[in-house]
Scaffold this motif. Sequence first.
Motif, PDB file in Angstrom:
ATOM      1  N   GLU A   1      38.534  46.348 -15.630  1.00  9.40           N
ATOM      2  CA  GLU A   1      38.748  47.761 -15.310  1.00  9.40           C
ATOM      3  C   GLU A   1      40.200  48.178 -15.591  1.00  9.40           C
ATOM      4  O   GLU A   1      40.455  49.261 -16.110  1.00  9.40           O
ATOM      5  CB  GLU A   1      38.394  48.047 -13.856  1.00  9.40           C
ATOM      6  CG  GLU A   1      38.683  49.466 -13.477  1.00  9.40           C
ATOM      7  CD  GLU A   1      37.552  50.121 -12.738  1.00  9.40           C
ATOM      8  OE1 GLU A   1      37.705  51.306 -12.433  1.00  9.40           O
ATOM      9  OE2 GLU A   1      36.543  49.477 -12.472  1.00  9.40           O
ATOM     10  N   VAL A   2      41.145  47.304 -15.255  1.00 10.27           N
ATOM     11  CA  VAL A   2      42.564  47.599 -15.509  1.00 10.27           C
ATOM     12  C   VAL A   2      42.800  47.748 -17.007  1.00 10.27           C
ATOM     13  O   VAL A   2      43.507  48.660 -17.448  1.00 10.27           O
ATOM     14  CB  VAL A   2      43.474  46.507 -14.898  1.00 10.27           C
ATOM     15  CG1 VAL A   2      44.888  46.596 -15.438  1.00 10.27           C
ATOM     16  CG2 VAL A   2      43.485  46.600 -13.385  1.00 10.27           C
ATOM     17  N   ILE A   3      42.217  46.870 -17.788  1.00  9.51           N
ATOM     18  CA  ILE A   3      42.367  46.948 -19.249  1.00  9.51           C
ATOM     19  C   ILE A   3      41.786  48.259 -19.766  1.00  9.51           C
ATOM     20  O   ILE A   3      42.404  48.958 -20.569  1.00  9.51           O
ATOM     21  CB  ILE A   3      41.697  45.731 -19.923  1.00  9.51           C
ATOM     22  CG1 ILE A   3      42.496  44.472 -19.622  1.00  9.51           C
ATOM     23  CG2 ILE A   3      41.567  45.945 -21.426  1.00  9.51           C
ATOM     24  CD1 ILE A   3      41.799  43.184 -20.011  1.00  9.51           C
ATOM     25  N   LYS A   4      40.591  48.611 -19.269  1.00 12.84           N
ATOM     26  CA  LYS A   4      39.938  49.863 -19.704  1.00 12.84           C
ATOM     27  C   LYS A   4      40.783  51.082 -19.331  1.00 12.84           C
ATOM     28  O   LYS A   4      40.996  51.985 -20.145  1.00 12.84           O
ATOM     29  CB  LYS A   4      38.557  49.949 -19.058  1.00 12.84           C
ATOM     30  CG  LYS A   4      37.782  51.189 -19.392  1.00 12.84           C
ATOM     31  CD  LYS A   4      36.463  51.198 -18.642  1.00 12.84           C
ATOM     32  CE  LYS A   4      36.188  52.602 -18.188  1.00 12.84           C
ATOM     33  NZ  LYS A   4      35.260  52.710 -17.098  1.00 12.84           N
ATOM     34  N   LEU A   5      41.297  51.103 -18.101  1.00 16.26           N
ATOM     35  CA  LEU A   5      42.113  52.238 -17.657  1.00 16.26           C
ATOM     36  C   LEU A   5      43.441  52.297 -18.404  1.00 16.26           C
ATOM     37  O   LEU A   5      43.945  53.388 -18.698  1.00 16.26           O
ATOM     38  CB  LEU A   5      42.345  52.160 -16.148  1.00 16.26           C
ATOM     39  CG  LEU A   5      41.113  52.404 -15.280  1.00 16.26           C
ATOM     40  CD1 LEU A   5      41.431  52.134 -13.816  1.00 16.26           C
ATOM     41  CD2 LEU A   5      40.580  53.811 -15.461  1.00 16.26           C
TER      42      LEU A   5
END
Length: 111
Positions: free
Chosen positions: A51-55
């Motif tokens: 999720e951090v990578i996507k955001l």
Amino acid sequence: MSDVSLKLSAKDIYEKDFEKTVVRGYRPEEVDAFLDDIIVDYQKMSDLNNEVIKLSEENHKLKKEIEDLRIRVASGRPQESKSFSSQGANQNSNVDILKRISNLEKAVFGK
């Protein structure tokens, strides 16, 4: 952003076997229960990392869009020799672009 690579997957933890000892050792039920907890936490951590990578990618994309819109606004300013009607259309377009930049900044920076 640097990618956090994990040495073990939840599946690796689940499938890990320990050598059985006759004399001293741990109760297999306790070890299994503890590893089950680790698997759950490990999976949550992996999901959060994704999720951090996507955001982060989305944030980078929005920042680039803001910069592109700023450049577009700066280069789209009406010149003094243009007619009054075309100046009004450009000013309306610039106002719309500025509103979009403001909305994007709110989305990216949370202002």
